[in-house]
Design a protein around this motif. Structure first.
Motif, mmCIF file in Angstrom:
data_model
loop_
_atom_site.group_PDB
_atom_site.id
_atom_site.type_symbol
_atom_site.label_atom_id
_atom_site.label_comp_id
_atom_site.label_asym_id
_atom_site.label_seq_id
_atom_site.Cartn_x
_atom_site.Cartn_y
_atom_site.Cartn_z
ATOM 1 N N LEU A 3 5.275 -1.580 -9.660
ATOM 2 C CA LEU A 3 5.798 -2.025 -10.946
ATOM 3 C C LEU A 3 7.262 -1.637 -11.102
ATOM 4 O O LEU A 3 8.079 -2.423 -11.573
ATOM 5 C CB LEU A 3 4.967 -1.442 -12.090
ATOM 6 C CG LEU A 3 5.400 -1.843 -13.488
ATOM 7 C CD1 LEU A 3 5.327 -3.358 -13.674
ATOM 8 C CD2 LEU A 3 4.559 -1.129 -14.528
ATOM 9 N N LYS A 4 7.604 -0.433 -10.677
ATOM 10 C CA LYS A 4 9.002 0.022 -10.751
ATOM 11 C C LYS A 4 9.898 -0.853 -9.878
ATOM 12 O O LYS A 4 11.006 -1.211 -10.287
ATOM 13 C CB LYS A 4 9.085 1.488 -10.315
ATOM 14 C CG LYS A 4 10.482 2.065 -10.286
ATOM 15 C CD LYS A 4 10.728 2.940 -11.466
ATOM 16 C CE LYS A 4 12.028 3.704 -11.372
ATOM 17 N NZ LYS A 4 13.194 2.918 -11.742
ATOM 18 N N GLN A 5 9.445 -1.213 -8.695
ATOM 19 C CA GLN A 5 10.219 -2.102 -7.827
ATOM 20 C C GLN A 5 10.470 -3.443 -8.510
ATOM 21 O O GLN A 5 11.592 -3.962 -8.478
ATOM 22 C CB GLN A 5 9.483 -2.346 -6.501
ATOM 23 C CG GLN A 5 9.424 -1.150 -5.595
ATOM 24 C CD GLN A 5 8.497 -1.386 -4.406
ATOM 25 O OE1 GLN A 5 7.602 -2.228 -4.434
ATOM 26 N NE2 GLN A 5 8.708 -0.608 -3.348
ATOM 27 N N CYS A 6 9.446 -3.971 -9.134
ATOM 28 C CA CYS A 6 9.569 -5.267 -9.817
ATOM 29 C C CYS A 6 10.528 -5.181 -11.000
ATOM 30 O O CYS A 6 11.415 -6.031 -11.155
ATOM 31 C CB CYS A 6 8.209 -5.748 -10.301
ATOM 32 S SG CYS A 6 7.010 -6.075 -9.012
ATOM 33 N N THR A 7 10.368 -4.162 -11.823
ATOM 34 C CA THR A 7 11.226 -4.045 -13.004
ATOM 35 C C THR A 7 12.663 -3.733 -12.612
ATOM 36 O O THR A 7 13.593 -4.246 -13.235
ATOM 37 C CB THR A 7 10.692 -2.990 -13.992
ATOM 38 O OG1 THR A 7 10.553 -1.740 -13.326
ATOM 39 C CG2 THR A 7 9.366 -3.425 -14.575
ATOM 40 N N ASP A 8 12.860 -2.932 -11.585
ATOM 41 C CA ASP A 8 14.227 -2.667 -11.115
ATOM 42 C C ASP A 8 14.893 -3.955 -10.640
ATOM 43 O O ASP A 8 16.065 -4.219 -10.938
ATOM 44 C CB ASP A 8 14.237 -1.634 -9.989
ATOM 45 C CG ASP A 8 13.964 -0.222 -10.483
ATOM 46 O OD1 ASP A 8 13.984 -0.003 -11.721
ATOM 47 O OD2 ASP A 8 13.727 0.661 -9.633
ATOM 48 N N ARG A 35 -4.235 -4.482 -13.163
ATOM 49 C CA ARG A 35 -4.931 -3.193 -13.053
ATOM 50 C C ARG A 35 -4.741 -2.566 -11.668
ATOM 51 O O ARG A 35 -4.768 -1.354 -11.528
ATOM 52 C CB ARG A 35 -6.414 -3.357 -13.335
ATOM 53 C CG ARG A 35 -6.719 -3.735 -14.755
ATOM 54 C CD ARG A 35 -8.225 -3.807 -14.974
ATOM 55 N NE ARG A 35 -8.560 -4.490 -16.199
ATOM 56 C CZ ARG A 35 -8.539 -3.944 -17.403
ATOM 57 N NH1 ARG A 35 -8.156 -2.705 -17.540
ATOM 58 N NH2 ARG A 35 -8.879 -4.642 -18.457
ATOM 59 N N ASP A 36 -4.574 -3.413 -10.661
ATOM 60 C CA ASP A 36 -4.412 -2.919 -9.293
ATOM 61 C C ASP A 36 -2.968 -2.582 -8.948
ATOM 62 O O ASP A 36 -2.676 -2.121 -7.850
ATOM 63 C CB ASP A 36 -4.947 -3.957 -8.299
ATOM 64 C CG ASP A 36 -6.415 -4.265 -8.528
ATOM 65 O OD1 ASP A 36 -7.153 -3.357 -8.973
ATOM 66 O OD2 ASP A 36 -6.822 -5.408 -8.272
ATOM 67 N N LEU A 37 -2.066 -2.825 -9.873
ATOM 68 C CA LEU A 37 -0.649 -2.609 -9.635
ATOM 69 C C LEU A 37 -0.319 -1.118 -9.693
ATOM 70 O O LEU A 37 -0.653 -0.441 -10.661
ATOM 71 C CB LEU A 37 0.143 -3.358 -10.714
ATOM 72 C CG LEU A 37 1.630 -3.521 -10.524
ATOM 73 C CD1 LEU A 37 1.912 -4.369 -9.293
ATOM 74 C CD2 LEU A 37 2.237 -4.168 -11.744
ATOM 75 N N THR A 38 0.318 -0.605 -8.659
ATOM 76 C CA THR A 38 0.719 0.804 -8.662
ATOM 77 C C THR A 38 2.004 0.969 -9.462
ATOM 78 O O THR A 38 2.774 0.019 -9.645
ATOM 79 C CB THR A 38 0.959 1.318 -7.236
ATOM 80 O OG1 THR A 38 2.076 0.610 -6.674
ATOM 81 C CG2 THR A 38 -0.274 1.147 -6.364
ATOM 82 N N TYR A 39 2.244 2.171 -9.927
ATOM 83 C CA TYR A 39 3.480 2.443 -10.660
ATOM 84 C C TYR A 39 4.687 2.157 -9.770
ATOM 85 O O TYR A 39 5.681 1.594 -10.225
ATOM 86 C CB TYR A 39 3.511 3.898 -11.148
ATOM 87 C CG TYR A 39 4.803 4.224 -11.840
ATOM 88 C CD1 TYR A 39 5.020 3.837 -13.153
ATOM 89 C CD2 TYR A 39 5.829 4.882 -11.165
ATOM 90 C CE1 TYR A 39 6.223 4.101 -13.792
ATOM 91 C CE2 TYR A 39 7.029 5.152 -11.790
ATOM 92 C CZ TYR A 39 7.228 4.758 -13.105
ATOM 93 O OH TYR A 39 8.417 5.016 -13.722
ATOM 94 N N LYS A 40 4.590 2.527 -8.500
ATOM 95 C CA LYS A 40 5.699 2.311 -7.564
ATOM 96 C C LYS A 40 6.042 0.826 -7.460
ATOM 97 O O LYS A 40 7.206 0.449 -7.508
ATOM 98 C CB LYS A 40 5.334 2.867 -6.190
ATOM 99 C CG LYS A 40 6.425 2.725 -5.161
ATOM 100 C CD LYS A 40 6.009 3.322 -3.830
ATOM 101 C CE LYS A 40 7.087 3.141 -2.787
ATOM 102 N NZ LYS A 40 6.676 3.680 -1.486
ATOM 103 N N MET A 93 9.431 -14.310 -15.360
ATOM 104 C CA MET A 93 10.157 -13.798 -14.196
ATOM 105 C C MET A 93 9.319 -12.766 -13.446
ATOM 106 O O MET A 93 9.381 -12.692 -12.221
ATOM 107 C CB MET A 93 11.504 -13.206 -14.622
ATOM 108 C CG MET A 93 12.479 -14.266 -15.075
ATOM 109 S SD MET A 93 14.182 -13.690 -15.332
ATOM 110 C CE MET A 93 13.987 -12.313 -16.390
ATOM 111 N N LEU A 94 8.535 -11.997 -14.177
ATOM 112 C CA LEU A 94 7.660 -11.018 -13.533
ATOM 113 C C LEU A 94 6.629 -11.707 -12.647
ATOM 114 O O LEU A 94 6.240 -11.184 -11.604
ATOM 115 C CB LEU A 94 6.964 -10.156 -14.589
ATOM 116 C CG LEU A 94 6.165 -8.972 -14.090
ATOM 117 C CD1 LEU A 94 7.039 -8.012 -13.283
ATOM 118 C CD2 LEU A 94 5.521 -8.243 -15.254
#
Length: 113
Positions: free
Chosen positions: A78-83, A71-76, A59-60
């Motif tokens: 990643l948070k959008q995706c996981t939310d 590696r290029d993924l920002t925390y912001k 799903m990710l």
């Protein structure tokens, strides 16, 4: 992981299952810190032992296509995706969102204490 357990409350965790990657080798020390917690390691190349994890990885990929470096993924981002994933209803959860179910179970545990 210990930080997450402390933030969410140790009573909300029974087990942690992971693969055998070197990044997880210190997780067994959590059993010393959190006596009620069981840490389990799936066998190498045994994706069926961690089906939910494999499903979530798939799903990710809706957000982060295969071949794109994490590696290029920002925390912001990643948070959008996981939310978004945590607010997506799941058939295995009776079409309830994981986040809603987590909050519901957390409230039940708090009321029982």
């Amino acid at each position: 992981m210990l930080k997450i357990i402390k933030e969410q409350g140790p009573q909300n965790f029974k087990t942690i299952t992971t693969d055998n990657g070197s990044e997880f080798r210190a997780l067994s020390k959590l059993e010393d810190t959190c006596e009620h917690l069981g840490v389990y390691y799936a066998h190498a190349y045994a994706s069926w032992e961690k089906g939910s994890n494999e499903r979530h990885n798939g799903m990710l990929r809706e957000f982060i296509p295969k071949g794109l470096s994490l590696r290029d993924l920002t925390y912001k981002r990643l948070k959008q995706c996981t939310d978004a994933l945590n607010m997506k209803p799941r058939r295995t959860l009776g079409y309830v969102c994981p986040q809603e179910l987590f909050e519901q179970k957390r409230q039940e545990i708090a009321q029982a204490s």
